[in-house]
Scaffold this motif. Structure first.
Motif, PDB file in Angstrom:
ATOM      1  N   GLU A 102       0.844  -1.194   0.000  1.00 50.83           N
ATOM      2  CA  GLU A 102       0.000   0.000   0.000  1.00 50.83           C
ATOM      3  C   GLU A 102       0.878   1.241   0.000  1.00 50.83           C
ATOM      4  OE1 GLU A 102      -3.543   2.153   2.664  1.00 50.83           O
ATOM      5  OE2 GLU A 102      -2.914   0.106   3.121  1.00 50.83           O
ATOM      6  N   PHE A 103       0.521   2.207  -0.842  1.00 52.91           N
ATOM      7  CA  PHE A 103       1.226   3.474  -0.863  1.00 52.91           C
ATOM      8  C   PHE A 103       1.016   4.216   0.460  1.00 52.91           C
ATOM      9  CE2 PHE A 103       1.131   2.870  -5.448  1.00 52.91           C
ATOM     10  CZ  PHE A 103       2.305   3.496  -5.882  1.00 52.91           C
ATOM     11  N   PRO A 104       1.993   4.987   0.907  1.00 46.80           N
ATOM     12  CA  PRO A 104       1.778   5.824   2.100  1.00 46.80           C
ATOM     13  C   PRO A 104       0.674   6.857   1.857  1.00 46.80           C
ATOM     14  CG  PRO A 104       4.122   5.693   1.547  1.00 46.80           C
ATOM     15  CD  PRO A 104       3.363   5.100   0.391  1.00 46.80           C
ATOM     16  N   ILE A 105      -0.032   7.187   2.908  1.00 48.98           N
ATOM     17  CA  ILE A 105      -1.113   8.153   2.796  1.00 48.98           C
ATOM     18  C   ILE A 105      -0.604   9.587   2.912  1.00 48.98           C
ATOM     19  CG2 ILE A 105      -1.620   7.924   5.267  1.00 48.98           C
ATOM     20  CD1 ILE A 105      -4.101   8.765   2.421  1.00 48.98           C
ATOM     21  N   PHE A 106       0.529   9.807   3.604  1.00 49.09           N
ATOM     22  CA  PHE A 106       1.058  11.148   3.873  1.00 49.09           C
ATOM     23  C   PHE A 106      -0.035  12.038   4.483  1.00 49.09           C
ATOM     24  CE2 PHE A 106       4.134  10.077   0.276  1.00 49.09           C
ATOM     25  CZ  PHE A 106       5.140   9.706   1.151  1.00 49.09           C
ATOM     26  N   ASP A 107      -0.365  13.157   3.833  1.00 48.04           N
ATOM     27  CA  ASP A 107      -1.373  14.053   4.412  1.00 48.04           C
ATOM     28  C   ASP A 107      -2.768  13.818   3.846  1.00 48.04           C
ATOM     29  OD1 ASP A 107      -1.095  15.083   1.875  1.00 48.04           O
ATOM     30  OD2 ASP A 107      -1.184  17.176   2.519  1.00 48.04           O
ATOM     31  N   GLY A 108      -2.941  12.728   3.087  1.00 44.77           N
ATOM     32  CA  GLY A 108      -4.262  12.406   2.552  1.00 44.77           C
ATOM     33  C   GLY A 108      -4.573  13.022   1.209  1.00 44.77           C
ATOM     34  N   SER A 109      -3.596  13.728   0.634  1.00 48.26           N
ATOM     35  CA  SER A 109      -3.781  14.372  -0.664  1.00 48.26           C
ATOM     36  C   SER A 109      -2.646  13.955  -1.598  1.00 48.26           C
ATOM     37  CB  SER A 109      -3.797  15.895  -0.489  1.00 48.26           C
ATOM     38  OG  SER A 109      -2.483  16.387  -0.228  1.00 48.26           O
ATOM     39  N   ALA A 110      -2.484  14.686  -2.694  1.00 50.97           N
ATOM     40  CA  ALA A 110      -1.355  14.440  -3.609  1.00 50.97           C
ATOM     41  C   ALA A 110      -0.230  15.434  -3.387  1.00 50.97           C
ATOM     42  CB  ALA A 110      -1.843  14.515  -5.061  1.00 50.97           C
ATOM     43  N   LYS A 111      -0.353  16.284  -2.378  1.00 50.14           N
ATOM     44  CA  LYS A 111       0.590  17.380  -2.158  1.00 50.14           C
ATOM     45  C   LYS A 111       2.030  16.890  -1.990  1.00 50.14           C
ATOM     46  CE  LYS A 111       1.262  21.321   1.002  1.00 50.14           C
ATOM     47  NZ  LYS A 111       2.443  20.863   1.787  1.00 50.14           N
ATOM     48  N   VAL A 112       2.249  15.900  -1.133  1.00 48.23           N
ATOM     49  CA  VAL A 112       3.609  15.424  -0.877  1.00 48.23           C
ATOM     50  C   VAL A 112       4.207  14.788  -2.129  1.00 48.23           C
ATOM     51  CG1 VAL A 112       5.015  13.817   0.473  1.00 48.23           C
ATOM     52  CG2 VAL A 112       3.205  15.143   1.585  1.00 48.23           C
ATOM     53  N   TRP A 113       3.411  14.002  -2.858  1.00 46.68           N
ATOM     54  CA  TRP A 113       3.920  13.366  -4.080  1.00 46.68           C
ATOM     55  C   TRP A 113       4.341  14.419  -5.102  1.00 46.68           C
ATOM     56  CZ3 TRP A 113       5.366   8.739  -3.325  1.00 46.68           C
ATOM     57  CH2 TRP A 113       4.609   7.819  -2.589  1.00 46.68           C
TER      58      TRP A 113
END
Length: 278
Positions: A102-113
């Motif tokens: 599973e990909f990390p969720i980070f902050d729940g958006s695509a911002k970090v990617w």
């Protein structure tokens, strides 16, 4: 062909299973987004033909690696935010290595990617434009997703949730404010959280990565007006990119009403054969 200039190494916890996952992303000249999951040395392409499930999130898999129990050992869950970031940055050629499924969720958006891609540097440019040879649509009761040929891209997404701010509401994509789409976080009804966690899902939900819908208001301050609907547009961008063509390179009207990953992906399967280069 668009790739990254340097390798990306990152890590984070997953949303569904709350497991730590290390991610290594390498530049590639293969012309595909290839995923190596669960430490595997073989890959599968991030494309609609490799869809495994749309339950709670989009899961892709290597269909030639079935276990004796019929499950797919090598799969990647929560692909939608990652794929949305690839669509927005026009990236179409990278190798992605996941230590988990599973990909990390980070902050729940695509911002970090998106930030990781931009910091690594984007190599190449894709100005190819597409439209559809004929209307592509899914209609079923209150749910609809229609894609019509046009001279420019427009996306309008309507929802009708049991929430005072999200009843019979719609949002249109504004490319001048694409950052509001990029940073729109995943969401769900706060009252349902414990139920899903008892079923083994949403174990990694935090107040930082998920907007909880309460009877009135939210569990956290919104980043922009109608952020949950903007997240639906983000999901749509990621799901439609499984066709191999970024939705941002389409010249079409996309009208969506009360849909989700299952419908997005059904339409992506149809759309794949209807794309024509302008």
């Amino acid at each position: 062909m668009v790739t990254i200039k340097s390798e990306i190494k990152t890590s984070g916890n997953s949303l569904m299973k709350n497991k730590p996952c290390e991610v290594l992303i390498k530049p590639s000249r293969g012309g595909k987004i290839r995923i190596f999951s669960n430490g595997a040395d073989t890959s599968f392409n991030a494309e609609i033909d490799n869809l495994y499930s749309t339950d709670h999130c989009v899961t892709l898999c290597s269909k030639d690696k079935r276990t004796l129990l019929g499950d797919y050992k090598y799969k990647a869950m929560l692909c939608e935010h990652f794929m949305a970031a690839c669509a927005i940055c026009k990236i179409d050629s990278i190798d992605v290595y996941l230590s988990e499924t599973e990909f990390p969720i980070f902050d729940g958006s695509a911002k970090v990617w998106v930030e990781l891609f931009k910091n690594a540097g984007i190599d190449g440019e894709n100005k190819e434009l597409y439209t559809v040879s004929e209307p592509v649509y899914y209609l079923n009761g209150k749910t609809s997703l229609v894609i019509l040929p046009d001279n420019e891209l427009t996306i309008s997404y309507a929802v009708n949730y049991d929430h005072p701010d999200l009843t019979r509401r719609w949002v249109s994509l504004d490319l001048k404010n694409i950052q509001e789409i990029i940073e729109a976080r995943t969401f769900g009804f706060y009252k349902d959280l414990k139920k899903y966690q008892m079923l083994g899902f949403a174990k990694g939900v935090t107040i930082e990565n998920t907007v909880g819908l309460k009877d009135i208001g939210y569990t956290t301050e919104l980043r922009s007006t109608h952020e949950p609907i903007k997240h639906k547009i983000l999901d749509l961008l990621g799901d439609l990119y499984l066709t191999g063509v970024s939705p941002l390179n389409l010249r079409a009207q996309i009208l969506v009403k009360e849909a989700g990953h299952a419908v997005h992906c059904k339409v992506a399967q149809q759309l794949k054969s209807k794309l024509v280069k302008i």
